[in-house]
Design an enzyme around this catalytic site. Structure first.
Site, PDB file in Angstrom:
ATOM      1  N   TYR A  40      -1.467  -1.001  10.917  1.00 18.79           N
ATOM      2  CA  TYR A  40      -1.776  -1.570   9.593  1.00 18.79           C
ATOM      3  C   TYR A  40      -0.629  -1.289   8.620  1.00 18.79           C
ATOM      4  O   TYR A  40      -0.119  -2.196   7.945  1.00 18.79           O
ATOM      5  CB  TYR A  40      -3.090  -0.984   9.052  1.00 18.79           C
ATOM      6  CG  TYR A  40      -3.287  -1.236   7.575  1.00 18.79           C
ATOM      7  CD1 TYR A  40      -3.555  -2.515   7.106  1.00 18.79           C
ATOM      8  CD2 TYR A  40      -3.173  -0.200   6.646  1.00 18.79           C
ATOM      9  CE1 TYR A  40      -3.714  -2.753   5.743  1.00 18.79           C
ATOM     10  CE2 TYR A  40      -3.332  -0.425   5.291  1.00 18.79           C
ATOM     11  CZ  TYR A  40      -3.598  -1.707   4.840  1.00 18.79           C
ATOM     12  OH  TYR A  40      -3.749  -1.940   3.491  1.00 18.79           O
ATOM     13  N   LYS A  46       2.355  -3.803   6.517  1.00 19.38           N
ATOM     14  CA  LYS A  46       2.730  -3.792   5.090  1.00 19.38           C
ATOM     15  C   LYS A  46       4.246  -3.596   4.957  1.00 19.38           C
ATOM     16  O   LYS A  46       4.908  -4.273   4.163  1.00 19.38           O
ATOM     17  CB  LYS A  46       1.981  -2.672   4.346  1.00 19.38           C
ATOM     18  CG  LYS A  46       0.487  -2.859   4.281  1.00 19.38           C
ATOM     19  CD  LYS A  46       0.101  -4.083   3.477  1.00 19.38           C
ATOM     20  CE  LYS A  46      -1.375  -4.343   3.444  1.00 19.38           C
ATOM     21  NZ  LYS A  46      -1.727  -5.683   2.980  1.00 19.38           N
ATOM     22  N   SER A  71       0.837  -1.198   0.000  1.00 19.49           N
ATOM     23  CA  SER A  71       0.000   0.000   0.000  1.00 19.49           C
ATOM     24  C   SER A  71       0.868   1.242   0.000  1.00 19.49           C
ATOM     25  O   SER A  71       1.981   1.244   0.558  1.00 19.49           O
ATOM     26  CB  SER A  71      -0.855  -0.015   1.270  1.00 19.49           C
ATOM     27  OG  SER A  71      -1.458   1.228   1.458  1.00 19.49           O
TER      28      SER A  71
HETATM   29  P1  NAD Z   1     -10.798  -7.130   1.607  1.00 17.68           P
HETATM   30  O1  NAD Z   1     -10.959  -7.096   3.076  1.00 17.68           O
HETATM   31  O2  NAD Z   1     -11.994  -6.946   0.756  1.00 17.68           O
HETATM   32  O3  NAD Z   1     -10.055  -8.488   1.160  1.00 17.68           O
HETATM   33  C1  NAD Z   1      -9.162  -9.157   2.004  1.00 17.68           C
HETATM   34  C2  NAD Z   1      -9.600 -10.606   2.039  1.00 17.68           C
HETATM   35  O4  NAD Z   1      -8.708 -11.346   2.887  1.00 17.68           O
HETATM   36  C3  NAD Z   1     -11.008 -10.776   2.626  1.00 17.68           C
HETATM   37  O5  NAD Z   1     -11.760 -11.588   1.733  1.00 17.68           O
HETATM   38  C4  NAD Z   1     -10.785 -11.468   3.959  1.00 17.68           C
HETATM   39  O6  NAD Z   1     -11.844 -12.325   4.299  1.00 17.68           O
HETATM   40  C5  NAD Z   1      -9.485 -12.224   3.686  1.00 17.68           C
HETATM   41  N1  NAD Z   1      -8.654 -12.540   4.860  1.00 17.68           N
HETATM   42  C6  NAD Z   1      -8.165 -11.701   5.796  1.00 17.68           C
HETATM   43  N2  NAD Z   1      -7.394 -12.386   6.666  1.00 17.68           N
HETATM   44  C7  NAD Z   1      -7.384 -13.674   6.257  1.00 17.68           C
HETATM   45  C8  NAD Z   1      -6.766 -14.855   6.731  1.00 17.68           C
HETATM   46  N3  NAD Z   1      -5.989 -14.859   7.815  1.00 17.68           N
HETATM   47  N4  NAD Z   1      -6.979 -16.012   6.061  1.00 17.68           N
HETATM   48  C9  NAD Z   1      -7.760 -16.040   4.955  1.00 17.68           C
HETATM   49  N5  NAD Z   1      -8.368 -14.955   4.451  1.00 17.68           N
HETATM   50  C10 NAD Z   1      -8.177 -13.778   5.099  1.00 17.68           C
HETATM   51  O7  NAD Z   1      -9.692  -6.037   1.223  1.00 17.68           O
HETATM   52  P2  NAD Z   1      -9.236  -5.490  -0.195  1.00 17.68           P
HETATM   53  O8  NAD Z   1      -9.632  -4.061  -0.267  1.00 17.68           O
HETATM   54  O9  NAD Z   1      -9.632  -6.410  -1.270  1.00 17.68           O
HETATM   55  O10 NAD Z   1      -7.660  -5.525   0.011  1.00 17.68           O
HETATM   56  C11 NAD Z   1      -6.863  -6.622  -0.411  1.00 17.68           C
HETATM   57  C12 NAD Z   1      -5.441  -6.375   0.036  1.00 17.68           C
HETATM   58  O11 NAD Z   1      -4.997  -5.131  -0.499  1.00 17.68           O
HETATM   59  C13 NAD Z   1      -5.295  -6.262   1.560  1.00 17.68           C
HETATM   60  O12 NAD Z   1      -4.076  -6.887   1.920  1.00 17.68           O
HETATM   61  C14 NAD Z   1      -5.214  -4.778   1.793  1.00 17.68           C
HETATM   62  O13 NAD Z   1      -4.488  -4.468   2.945  1.00 17.68           O
HETATM   63  C15 NAD Z   1      -4.505  -4.307   0.541  1.00 17.68           C
HETATM   64  N6  NAD Z   1      -4.788  -2.900   0.206  1.00 17.68           N
HETATM   65  C16 NAD Z   1      -6.075  -2.471   0.086  1.00 17.68           C
HETATM   66  C17 NAD Z   1      -6.341  -1.141  -0.174  1.00 17.68           C
HETATM   67  C18 NAD Z   1      -7.759  -0.634  -0.255  1.00 17.68           C
HETATM   68  O14 NAD Z   1      -7.978   0.586  -0.129  1.00 17.68           O
HETATM   69  N7  NAD Z   1      -8.762  -1.462  -0.518  1.00 17.68           N
HETATM   70  C19 NAD Z   1      -5.281  -0.226  -0.368  1.00 17.68           C
HETATM   71  C20 NAD Z   1      -3.966  -0.708  -0.265  1.00 17.68           C
HETATM   72  C21 NAD Z   1      -3.733  -2.051   0.025  1.00 17.68           C
END
Ligand code: NAD
Ligand code: UDP
Length: 337
Positions: A148, A152, A124
């Site tokens: 958080y 990362k 991120s």
């Molecule tokens: P999201 O919460 O929709 O997806 C994350 C998924 O991981 C979920 O389906 C959740 O159920 C699953 N999960 C979490 N912990 C788990 C575990 N221990 N075992 C199995 N499954 C698990 O989030 P997203 O927006 O799709 O983000 C995906 C990734 O991108 C994340 O790592 C997030 O930190 C990163 N990210 C997101 C954003 C954003 O703004 N959406 C920005 C930068 C980085």
């Protein structure tokens, strides 16, 4: 051979499933649905007409991960699984470190055991903390302001160290800027639990009348219109970046951190104006006090992604707003019937 998507039922994971299936990859998902629903994967199958193999398991569960790698032939992993709410990470730091770090270590140890050597990781732009200047290049100083973000930062380091120690490994660290939007079908999109923190879900709640008005956090920043500026990126463009990153990982070893952003900053008021223009729906809003910790302005330098991945964004801000609204209108209660 298949691509394993940890957290593949989530917002970015489900959109990436679609792009991978459309590009001809076989996809295996592992998700514990802590922040998602299996329905998202059924809809991925509807959009693509292709099958997604899904396992309900925690990526921290070594035995479950071992069983998946033993059964499936995994050629590469995209690691989305993680907890991602900044405020919650401040209140529950241990839960964030345990989940995000433990899942990564368990995953990578299992990859080592089964000879899987390619990983694309969801990092991120939060690893830049408060950037000194924009556009922000990957070489910018790193530093985080919440647990958080530190997860990362630490995971990036773990994966870089792995690639340094084992020369045939390929690690791509994708630093996302602000993902918004939804699949143009309106079938999959962002489905936040509880009261959302991010801007677009709050815009949608104000536009749909779920809340009285959008609170715009601060109107007196040193930006063109006084509201904060961010680099919003359409989730479909972002998902396509993962397909490009997988191709890159197949042809290179070592580790690279790569920004995925548009390179253009938009203010909160730009988002409201674009939303109203593209959907014809009003967003009632009020300018309130600043949100503590917000950085006034930053946006990506996306040149490295263009050079290494041959990836460019295609969607406009209006596309982001229109597609977000289409998903919200078709699914006012998210994936629940
Ligand atoms: P999201 O919460 O929709 O997806 C994350 C998924 O991981 C979920 O389906 C959740 O159920 C699953 N999960 C979490 N912990 C788990 C575990 N221990 N075992 C199995 N499954 C698990 O989030 P997203 O927006 O799709 O983000 C995906 C990734 O991108 C994340 O790592 C997030 O930190 C990163 N990210 C997101 C954003 C954003 O703004 N959406 C920005 C930068 C980085
Ligand atoms: N924002 C806002 N009202 C909201 C949510 C967010 O004005 O209800 C602003 C916030 O101050 C920031 C921008 O929108 O300037 C993006 O916020 P978000 O939380 O989506 O992303 P981040 O701050 O992590 O970049």
């Amino acid at each position: 051979m298949s691509i394993l998507l940890t957290g593949g039922a989530g917002y970015i994971g489900s959109h990436t499933c679609v792009e991978l299936l459309n590009a001809g990859y076989d996809v295996v998902v592992v998700d514990n649905y802590v922040n998602s629903q299996p329905e998202a994967l059924r809809r991925v199958e509807t959009i693509t007409g292709k099958k997604v193999t899904a396992y309900e398991a925690d990526v921290c569960d070594k035995a479950a991960m071992d069983a998946i790698f033993a059964k499936e032939k995994i050629e590469a992993v995209i690691h989305f699984a993680g907890l991602k709410a900044v405020g919650e990470s401040v209140a529950e730091p241990l839960m964030y470190y345990r989940n995000n770090l433990d899942s990564t270590l368990t995953l990578v140890e299992t990859m080592v055991k089964y000879g899987c050597k390619r990983i694309v990781f969801s990092s991120s732009a939060t690893v830049y903390g408060a950037p000194d200047f924009s556009p922000v290049p990957e070489t910018a100083r790193l530093g985080c302001s919440n647990p958080y973000g530190w997860t990362k930062y630490m995971i990036e380091q773990i994966l870089r160290d792995w690639a340094a120690a084992q020369k045939d490994v390929s690690v791509v660290l994708l630093r996302y800027f602000n993902p918004v939007g939804a699949h143009p079908s309106g079938l999959i999109g962002e489905n936040p639990n509880g009261r959302p923190n991010n801007l677009m879900p709050n815009v949608l709640n104000a536009a749909s009348g779920k809340v009285k008005e959008l609170k715009v956090f601060g109107g007196d920043y040193d930006t063109p219109d006084g509201t904060c500026v961010r680099d919003y990126i359409h989730v479909v463009d972002l998902a396509k970046g993962h397909v490009c990153a997988l191709k890159y990982a197949a042809e290179h070893t070592g580790s690279e951190a790569i920004n995925l952003g548009t390179g253009v900053g938009y203010s909160v008021l730009d988002i409201i104006n674009s939303f109203e223009r593209s959907t014809g729906v009003k967003v009632p809003y009020v300018i309130t006090e600043r949100r503590p910790g917000d950085v006034p302005s930053y946006y990506a330098n996306p040149e490295k992604a263009a050079k290494l991945l041959n990836w460019h964004t295609e969607k406009t801000l209006d596309d982001m707003c229109r597609d977000s609204w289409a998903f919200k209108s078709k699914n006012p209660n998210g994936y629940e019937a």
